[in-house]
Write an enzyme that holds these catalytic residues in place. Structure first.
Site, PDB file in Angstrom:
ATOM      1  N   VAL A  83     -14.989-101.774  20.368  1.00 34.61           N
ATOM      2  CA  VAL A  83     -15.427-103.115  20.774  1.00 34.61           C
ATOM      3  C   VAL A  83     -14.581-103.641  21.922  1.00 34.61           C
ATOM      4  CG1 VAL A  83     -15.637-105.507  20.019  1.00 34.61           C
ATOM      5  CG2 VAL A  83     -16.399-103.665  18.516  1.00 34.61           C
ATOM      6  N   LYS A  99       1.149-109.812  13.340  1.00 37.26           N
ATOM      7  CA  LYS A  99       1.154-110.695  14.514  1.00 37.26           C
ATOM      8  C   LYS A  99       2.333-111.663  14.469  1.00 37.26           C
ATOM      9  CE  LYS A  99      -3.877-110.337  14.859  1.00 37.26           C
ATOM     10  NZ  LYS A  99      -5.166-110.995  14.547  1.00 37.26           N
ATOM     11  N   GLY A 119     -12.611-110.143  19.118  1.00 35.00           N
ATOM     12  CA  GLY A 119     -13.882-109.868  19.775  1.00 35.00           C
ATOM     13  C   GLY A 119     -13.690-109.226  21.132  1.00 35.00           C
TER      14      GLY A 119
END
Length: 428
Positions: free
Chosen positions: A13, A205, A302
């Site tokens: 992606v 993260k 995304g």
């Protein structure tokens, strides 16, 4: 000036998003000062159908060979994973004095200090804006925009899947399992969602951001991690009634005992800036000694947002901008002194299921008293004599170790018929 020749490993992606972004040649050339050209690519399955125009890019079967190839100037790693071929390829590129751009938070969380030293010893850049919070420029914000500041704290929503689930639970009144299934159907959650909903992705993260914010070595092993599996619709409902929203947060805070790193569900005031980030959005609040509080908000995952961050790093490489990986030279990174969550001081929400009979609340209050915890409020709805009913308590600020002691005492009461559910309250 000669073009910047890009070797890209990974055509999923995000990799597809990067290919499409690099096709915007005129825009990039103006911002990078020279052409940025996709020269070679690799992926696990060459024959997989992809709606991508790879132009004249050659195919390389081995990511490590691509990382060292003489016809590329920068290596983009979008393979993923904390070890294996991703680590081997990144190390090979850095050893060959090629800058690396990566979106791999797991790799950085486990090997960040080692890779930073390797990059700096070879005089090249290790760039990772895409590894944390997608399209939000939080790494550049910490290292460059807030360089004058000593960071006191940062907290953030760093996983869009969890934020989507908690938002949908609040909006629909449905329970966790239903919303998770919906998120999987929509592609917001993986078939095996453990990495997200158990807090591991957020912890990776947070560990990376902590190093960039505080100038320490990456300390993933010192992150306290809890996920959102135990959050029920009734908790969302009570949170609303009490003036809170529930968010899965990563929190790094400088304390007198060291640096806290914790990931867990929090109740935050509805008026807090972080509470307004809903759905798949990410948000990070940084508290600096000169700037006070700064809020970064945007899409955290995304193809588009993450590719945007990758290409921003490529522009820096093309321009010759080299910044120490975690804001200071790797050899100057401080050893992380972790502060135990047992020393956290704050308020708490506690939901109990208790038998509806005389004396139960007195027993609960006594357990809190014996642990040195002060009760702030108590909510109980309806009656069901002899049956289990929910009771919600909130406390005044207390030390975590006292609260966990109180919960142990309460859980042992005969009248408490389900495990207590504890959520920390953060007054941002």
């Amino acid at each position: 000036m000669s073009p910047l020749r890009v070797g890209l490993a990974g055509l999923g992606v995000v990799g597809g998003g990067v290919v499409r972004a690099l096709a915007e040649r005129e825009r990039l050339q103006g911002r990078a000062g020279r052409a940025v050209v996709l020269t070679a690519v690799t992926a696990r399955d060459r024959n997989k159908a992809r709606d991508l125009d790879l132009g004249n890019a050659r195919w390389e079967s081995d990511p490590v060979a691509l990382a060292k190839a003489p016809d590329i100037d920068v290596f983009v790693e979008l393979i993923g994973g904390s070890d294996g071929v991703a680590k081997d390829a990144v190390e090979a590129a850095l050893a060959a004095k090629k800058p690396v751009v990566t979106a791999n938070k797991a790799l950085l969380a486990k090997h960040g200090a080692h890779l930073a030293r390797l990059a700096e010893s070879n005089g090249v850049q290790l760039a990772y804006e895409a590894a944390v919070a997608g399209g939000i420029p939080i790494v550049k914000g910490l290292r460059e925009g807030l360089a004058a500041n000593g960071v006191r704290e940062l907290h953030g929503i760093l996983n869009g899947t969890c934020n989507y689930i908690l938002t949908a639970m609040r909006e629909s009144g449905r329970d966790f399992a239903d919303i998770l299934a919906e998120a999987q159907a929509l592609g917001y959650a993986e078939a095996d969602p453990s990495f997200d909903i158990d807090g591991i992705d957020t912890a990776h993260k947070l560990a990376v951001l902590t190093a960039a914010a505080f100038g320490t070595e990456v300390g993933f092993d010192h992150v306290h991690v809890e996920g959102i599996r135990h959050i029920a619709a009734i908790d969302i409902e009570y949170a609303q009634e009490l003036g809170f929203r529930i968010k899965l947060l990563g929190i790094a805070r400088l304390t007198d005992h060291g640096i806290e790193q914790r990931v867990h569900p929090c109740m935050v005031p509805i008026t807090a800036p972080i509470a307004a980030a809903e759905g798949v959005f990410n948000a990070v609040v940084v508290d600096g000694d000169f700037v006070d509080k700064v809020l970064f908000v945007g899409r955290g995952a995304g193809a588009g947002p993450t590719a945007s961050a990758v290409v921003a790093d490529l522009v820096d490489v093309a321009r010759g901008r080299v910044t120490p990986t975690f804001g200071v030279p790797a050899e100057q990174l401080k050893k992380l002194t972790p502060a135990s969550i047992a020393r956290r001081v704050g308020a708490y929400y506690l939901r109990l299921t208790v038998l509806d009979r005389p004396g139960v609340i007195a027993d609960v209050a006594a357990a809190l008293r014996d642990a040195g915890v002060s009760l702030e409020s108590l909510l109980q709805r309806g009656r069901a004599p002899g049956e289990g009913v929910p009771v919600v308590l909130t406390t005044h600020e207390t030390e975590e170790s006292r609260m966990t002691g109180a919960v142990s005492r309460i859980a042992a009461l005969e009248s408490v018929v389900e495990p207590p559910r504890l959520i920390r309250i953060e007054q941002f």
